[in-house]
Design a protein around this motif. Structure first.
Motif, PDB file in Angstrom:
ATOM      1  N   THR A 521      35.553 101.484   6.671  1.00  0.00           N
ATOM      2  CA  THR A 521      35.478 101.380   8.360  1.00  0.00           C
ATOM      3  C   THR A 521      34.881 100.565   8.513  1.00  0.00           C
ATOM      4  OG1 THR A 521      33.412 102.642   7.726  1.00  0.00           O
ATOM      5  CG2 THR A 521      34.646 104.419   8.175  1.00  0.00           C
ATOM      6  N   ALA A 522      35.306 100.061   9.897  1.00  0.00           N
ATOM      7  CA  ALA A 522      34.857  98.639  10.964  1.00  0.00           C
ATOM      8  C   ALA A 522      33.394  99.037  11.867  1.00  0.00           C
ATOM      9  CB  ALA A 522      36.196  98.462  11.347  1.00  0.00           C
ATOM     10  N   VAL A 523      32.951  98.486  12.460  1.00  0.00           N
ATOM     11  CA  VAL A 523      31.874  98.411  13.202  1.00  0.00           C
ATOM     12  C   VAL A 523      31.784  97.452  14.162  1.00  0.00           C
ATOM     13  CG1 VAL A 523      29.548  99.314  13.696  1.00  0.00           C
ATOM     14  CG2 VAL A 523      30.782 100.467  11.797  1.00  0.00           C
ATOM     15  N   ALA A 524      31.976  97.591  15.441  1.00  0.00           N
ATOM     16  CA  ALA A 524      31.604  96.443  16.109  1.00  0.00           C
ATOM     17  C   ALA A 524      29.923  96.284  16.123  1.00  0.00           C
ATOM     18  CB  ALA A 524      32.526  96.522  17.962  1.00  0.00           C
ATOM     19  N   GLU A 525      29.933  95.254  16.648  1.00  0.00           N
ATOM     20  CA  GLU A 525      28.440  94.876  17.075  1.00  0.00           C
ATOM     21  C   GLU A 525      28.225  94.068  18.049  1.00  0.00           C
ATOM     22  OE1 GLU A 525      23.648  94.930  15.432  1.00  0.00           O
ATOM     23  OE2 GLU A 525      25.386  94.460  13.735  1.00  0.00           O
ATOM     24  N   THR A 526      27.349  93.608  19.637  1.00  0.00           N
ATOM     25  CA  THR A 526      26.939  93.478  20.067  1.00  0.00           C
ATOM     26  C   THR A 526      25.882  92.507  20.593  1.00  0.00           C
ATOM     27  OG1 THR A 526      27.856  94.819  22.614  1.00  0.00           O
ATOM     28  CG2 THR A 526      29.628  93.365  21.048  1.00  0.00           C
ATOM     29  N   GLN A 527      25.101  92.735  21.175  1.00  0.00           N
ATOM     30  CA  GLN A 527      23.941  92.768  21.760  1.00  0.00           C
ATOM     31  C   GLN A 527      23.966  93.509  22.532  1.00  0.00           C
ATOM     32  OE1 GLN A 527      23.098  89.491  24.809  1.00  0.00           O
ATOM     33  NE2 GLN A 527      22.833  87.181  23.077  1.00  0.00           N
ATOM     34  N   ALA A 528      24.614  94.552  23.154  1.00  0.00           N
ATOM     35  CA  ALA A 528      24.333  95.918  23.389  1.00  0.00           C
ATOM     36  C   ALA A 528      23.676  96.982  22.920  1.00  0.00           C
ATOM     37  CB  ALA A 528      25.510  96.247  24.338  1.00  0.00           C
ATOM     38  N   GLY A 529      24.686  96.500  21.022  1.00  0.00           N
ATOM     39  CA  GLY A 529      24.391  97.546  20.585  1.00  0.00           C
ATOM     40  C   GLY A 529      25.516  97.812  19.891  1.00  0.00           C
ATOM     41  N   ARG A 530      25.235  99.230  18.934  1.00  0.00           N
ATOM     42  CA  ARG A 530      26.669  98.997  17.740  1.00  0.00           C
ATOM     43  C   ARG A 530      28.172  99.826  17.858  1.00  0.00           C
ATOM     44  NH1 ARG A 530      25.395  97.523  12.728  1.00  0.00           N
ATOM     45  NH2 ARG A 530      26.639  99.099  11.352  1.00  0.00           N
ATOM     46  N   SER A 531      28.738  99.996  17.853  1.00  0.00           N
ATOM     47  CA  SER A 531      29.841 100.697  18.008  1.00  0.00           C
ATOM     48  C   SER A 531      29.914 102.031  16.659  1.00  0.00           C
ATOM     49  CB  SER A 531      31.090 100.742  18.087  1.00  0.00           C
ATOM     50  OG  SER A 531      31.966  99.931  16.865  1.00  0.00           O
ATOM     51  N   LEU A 532      30.611 103.248  17.286  1.00  0.00           N
ATOM     52  CA  LEU A 532      30.455 104.282  16.375  1.00  0.00           C
ATOM     53  C   LEU A 532      31.901 103.596  15.396  1.00  0.00           C
ATOM     54  CD1 LEU A 532      30.921 107.818  18.819  1.00  0.00           C
ATOM     55  CD2 LEU A 532      29.024 106.214  17.628  1.00  0.00           C
ATOM     56  N   PRO A 533      31.580 103.924  13.935  1.00  0.00           N
ATOM     57  CA  PRO A 533      32.622 103.988  13.459  1.00  0.00           C
ATOM     58  C   PRO A 533      34.214 103.866  13.669  1.00  0.00           C
ATOM     59  CG  PRO A 533      30.717 104.274  12.172  1.00  0.00           C
ATOM     60  CD  PRO A 533      30.608 105.190  13.475  1.00  0.00           C
ATOM     61  N   SER A 534      34.777 103.339  12.676  1.00  0.00           N
ATOM     62  CA  SER A 534      36.537 103.476  13.156  1.00  0.00           C
ATOM     63  C   SER A 534      36.282 104.186  12.530  1.00  0.00           C
ATOM     64  CB  SER A 534      37.032 102.175  12.686  1.00  0.00           C
ATOM     65  OG  SER A 534      36.689 101.817  11.507  1.00  0.00           O
ATOM     66  N   PHE A 535      37.831 105.217  12.869  1.00  0.00           N
ATOM     67  CA  PHE A 535      38.207 106.177  11.580  1.00  0.00           C
ATOM     68  C   PHE A 535      38.422 106.133  10.838  1.00  0.00           C
ATOM     69  CE2 PHE A 535      40.094 107.501  15.658  1.00  0.00           C
ATOM     70  CZ  PHE A 535      38.984 108.888  15.632  1.00  0.00           C
ATOM     71  N   SER A 536      37.848 106.634   9.808  1.00  0.00           N
ATOM     72  CA  SER A 536      38.075 105.389   8.297  1.00  0.00           C
ATOM     73  C   SER A 536      39.467 105.887   7.251  1.00  0.00           C
ATOM     74  CB  SER A 536      37.317 106.154   6.721  1.00  0.00           C
ATOM     75  OG  SER A 536      37.550 107.135   6.709  1.00  0.00           O
ATOM     76  N   VAL A 537      39.763 104.614   6.603  1.00  0.00           N
ATOM     77  CA  VAL A 537      40.772 104.310   5.970  1.00  0.00           C
ATOM     78  C   VAL A 537      40.404 104.447   4.040  1.00  0.00           C
ATOM     79  CG1 VAL A 537      42.822 102.893   5.136  1.00  0.00           C
ATOM     80  CG2 VAL A 537      41.781 103.099   7.552  1.00  0.00           C
TER      81      VAL A 537
END
Length: 733
Positions: A521-537
């Protein structure tokens, strides 16, 4: 002709009387003789006569020409009543006994006195009494007297020919007795008439007025006045008249009107009438409560209270009390006051007018609720890609909170009574202008609340593919629309957790264990917070190569290859390859038999571990040399009665050999020197059958046991030198 009958009648009457007297001379009493007849009362005449012996009573008769009135009396004097005043009557007397009555006496004339005047009296002032009457028949004058009813003091007497008379200089509030009678031309007085009359009281003095402004009533007191039965207090204004009555010297007038000036007077009264008001006291009531009160808050934080002017108001006091109990006020002669206010409070406002009489009554109490306070500590406690949960401290006056998140023309809002809100259905990686408005039912929303910017967490990346390079490194590629985000890729499996990070759109992970399955899975993170994980592969690494591989020579042309289990491997392919050819087997087990092996040849050993999905791991091992070829042409020669030489034809290459002779009397072994193809066994018993096997010896010293065996018989007769008889061939065991 007319006079005749009046005389006749008189004669006949006389004759009858005479006859009656003659007839009853022996039985009736004597005829009385009237001494005198006189009138002291206008309705009666008193008669006096000499007593007649034997008479038990007397009959008095009065005649006026129209009427005859008879009265029976016991003795003299007797009175005839029921007569008319000032009238001349013929009076006669008859004596009466048990045997009869006498004839009438000689008549006597008497005239009744004048009737008493009928008085009408009244007190026209505290010191006078007016006496009035109607004219009396035959009267030419009247006599009227007055004196205190208690007999004290002197008597006033007045004669008059009029029908009214006023007595003055009397005492106020005093009861007087009035007597009056009429007289005729002879000066004879008639009946008198007596009545009582009280003079009216004087007006009370020393009037004191005190006002109870709160109750709008006035207490009035005064000095008592002589002869007063009752007092009436009058309060007169331009629009109303109020009063109270009492027998005491004080009275309270209620229901006064605010803002009104009254004139207060006190009247004393008795049965003669009321006193005349000589003086009055001015009374100003408290002013009325100011009306038309208006309340404005402009700008916020400043309350302006205004009201209308009222009559008799000297100055005003406005009170402002907040719902926390704090009260302030202002004192002014104007009609407006200004106050500082705070948000979220309800203020109770009342205005009073004041004058010397005191405070006006309580008018309407107005309440004004200021706009609720704005939340100041808006705190995002949870920020995700599509929602933001914010909390704040409750603020005063707020019944509801309106939270709005604005992104251009798109507005997301939520309303709640709790000091928290979760804004959902937001766009990821988007900056929103978030404002929390406080709301109250009375004042509505406070639109002056400040906003703050909140950026949602980044969008979830989308993994495009996962690839493996030549160095067994895993490269993950993704697609994202976030700005300035750091991406973290996680591969999670039973063997652990592995990560790589990048600000781009791919990253590389190494050192992933073989034979494992991972969820990537991939997660994006900025100063605002973390995204939900991507769909898993899913990610599967190649199977692990077996840790150990063993090659065992089974026969000269067959070997057994065995190995430990490779994690993740389901199928194995084993390949032995040399210049002479290739030997290969495919199996699900962890061993395999390979044939067609050329003895004495070096082989490369390779194994492929294949997973259930077809992933293949190429495993290489050290080369394997097949065993030396078994020797050919094995023969035995007798050397002596107890010695044997074993001879063979050596295979290609230099190989060490070992020779074993198995007989019933023992096992005999010999090993030739290097390079030789024979060896000798001494001290071998003859007369026995031996199984002979010549085996190559591996470099490890292991003696191969798969070469063919031959059986020889060693006899004890014959030449001591020669061949041993060959008895047959025995399969290798």
């Amino acid at each position: 002709m007319a006079g005749g009958p009046k005389k006749c009648l008189s004669f006949i009457g006389f004759s009858l009387i005479c006859l009656k007297m003659v007839a009853s001379a022996n039985t009736a009493p004597e005829i009385p003789t009237i001494d005198q007849a006189y009138s002291k009362i206008s309705t009666s005449i008193t008669v006096e006569w000499a007593t007649v012996p034997g008479a038990t009573s007397y009959l008095l008769t009065a005649e006026d020409g129209d009427t005859v009135i008879e009265t029976m009396v016991a003795n003299s004097p007797g009175t005839v009543t029921g007569l008319k005043a000032a009238t001349l009557y013929q009076i006669t007397v008859r004596s009466v006994s048990a045997t009869g009555r006498s004839p009438a006496s000689l008549p006597k004339q008497a005239k009744t006195v004048l009737a008493a005047p009928i008085l009408e009296v009244s007190s026209t002032s505290p010191d006078s009494i007016l006496v009035q009457w109607e004219a009396v028949y035959m009267a030419i004058g009247f006599s009227v007297s007055i004196m205190r009813a208690n007999g004290l003091g002197r008597i006033w007497k007045e004669n008059t020919t009029n029908t009214s008379l006023t007595f003055t200089r009397l005492d106020a509030g005093t009861l007087y007795t009035i007597k009056a009678y009429a007289w005729n031309a002879n000066g004879t007085p008639g009946d008198d008439s007596t009545c009582n009359q009280r003079t009216s009281p004087r007006a009370p003095a020393s009037i004191q007025v005190s006002l109870d402004g709160g109750a709008l009533k006035a207490s009035v007191s005064w000095a008592p006045t002589e002869g007063a039965f009752n007092y009436t207090v009058m309060a007169l204004s331009d629009s109303s008249e109020l009063s109270c009555s009492t027998t005491l010297s004080a009275c309270t007038i209620s229901s006064l009107q605010c803002g009104t000036e009254y004139l207060i007077s006190v009247l004393a009264s008795n049965d003669a009438g009321s006193s005349k008001s000589t003086s009055s006291e001015a009374l100003k009531t408290v002013a009325c409560a100011p009306g038309r009160v208006t309340i404005q808050e402009d700008p916020p934080g400043h309350l302006s209270v205004a009201w209308s002017n009222v009559d008799l108001g000297d100055y005003y006091v406005a009170f402002v009390k907040s719902d926390d109990g704090l009260e302030v006020h202002c004192n002014t002669s104007l009609t407006q006051c200004n106050f500082l206010s705070e948000c979220g409070f309800t203020y109770f406002i009342s205005v009073f007018a004041y004058n010397k009489a005191g405070q006006s009554p309580l008018g309407d109490v107005f309440n004004y609720t200021t706009a609720p306070c704005c939340p100041s500590d808006i705190n995002p406690v949870l920020v995700s890609s599509d929602r933001v949960e914010i909390v704040w401290s409750p603020v005063r006056g707020a019944e509801l909170y309106e939270t709005k998140a604005v992104d251009g023309f798109k507005v997301v809002e939520c309303n709640d009574t709790a000091p928290a809100c979760t804004l959902s259905a937001l766009e990821c990686d988007t900056k929103y202008n978030v404002t929390v408005y406080s709301f109250s039912e009375v004042r509505g929303s406070n639109m002056s609340c400040t906003s703050r910017f909140v950026t949602t967490a980044p969008c979830s990346p989308e993994i495009k593919n996962v690839s493996k390079d030549a160095f067994s490194m895993i490269r993950v590629h993704w697609r994202s629309t976030n700005d300035d985000a750091t991406y973290t890729v996680t591969a999670q499996g039973e063997k652990g957790l592995y990560r790589c990070s990048s600000k781009g759109e791919s990253c590389v992970m190494g050192s992933l264990p073989c034979g494992s399955v991972f969820s990537v899975t991939a997660v994006a993170e900025t100063q605002a917070g973390r995204s939900l994980p991507s769909f898993s592969v899913p990610l599967e690494t190649v199977p692990c190569c077996p840790a150990g591989l063993t090659v065992t020579q089974v026969t000269q042309s067959v070997i057994n290859v065995s190995w430990t289990v490779g994690t993740g491997a389901q199928t194995y392919v084993t390949v032995l390859e040399s210049h002479t050819g290739q030997s290969k087997c495919l199996t699900h087990q962890n061993q395999c038999l390979l044939g067609c092996i050329t003895c004495g040849v070096n082989y490369t050993v390779a194994l492929k571990a294949i997973s259930a999905t077809g992933l293949t791991a190429d495993c290489t091992y050290q080369s394997y040399s097949s065993s030396a070829c078994c020797p050919l042409g094995v023969k035995l020669y007798r050397l002596s009665p107890n010695g044997i030489r074993i001879y063979w034809q050596a295979s290609r290459g230099s190989t060490n050999y070992s020779t074993d002779l198995y007989g019933s009397k023992g096992i005999f072994t010999c090993a030739p020197r290097a390079g030789l193809s024979f060896c000798d066994v001494t001290e071998i018993p003859c007369g026995d059958v031996y199984t002979v096997m010549v085996s190559p010896v591996a470099e490890t010293g292991l003696k191969l046991t798969f070469c063919p065996k031959k059986i020889y018989s060693v006899t004890c007769s014959g030449s001591t030198l020669g061949m041993v008889i060959y008895r047959g061939k025995r399969n290798a065991e």
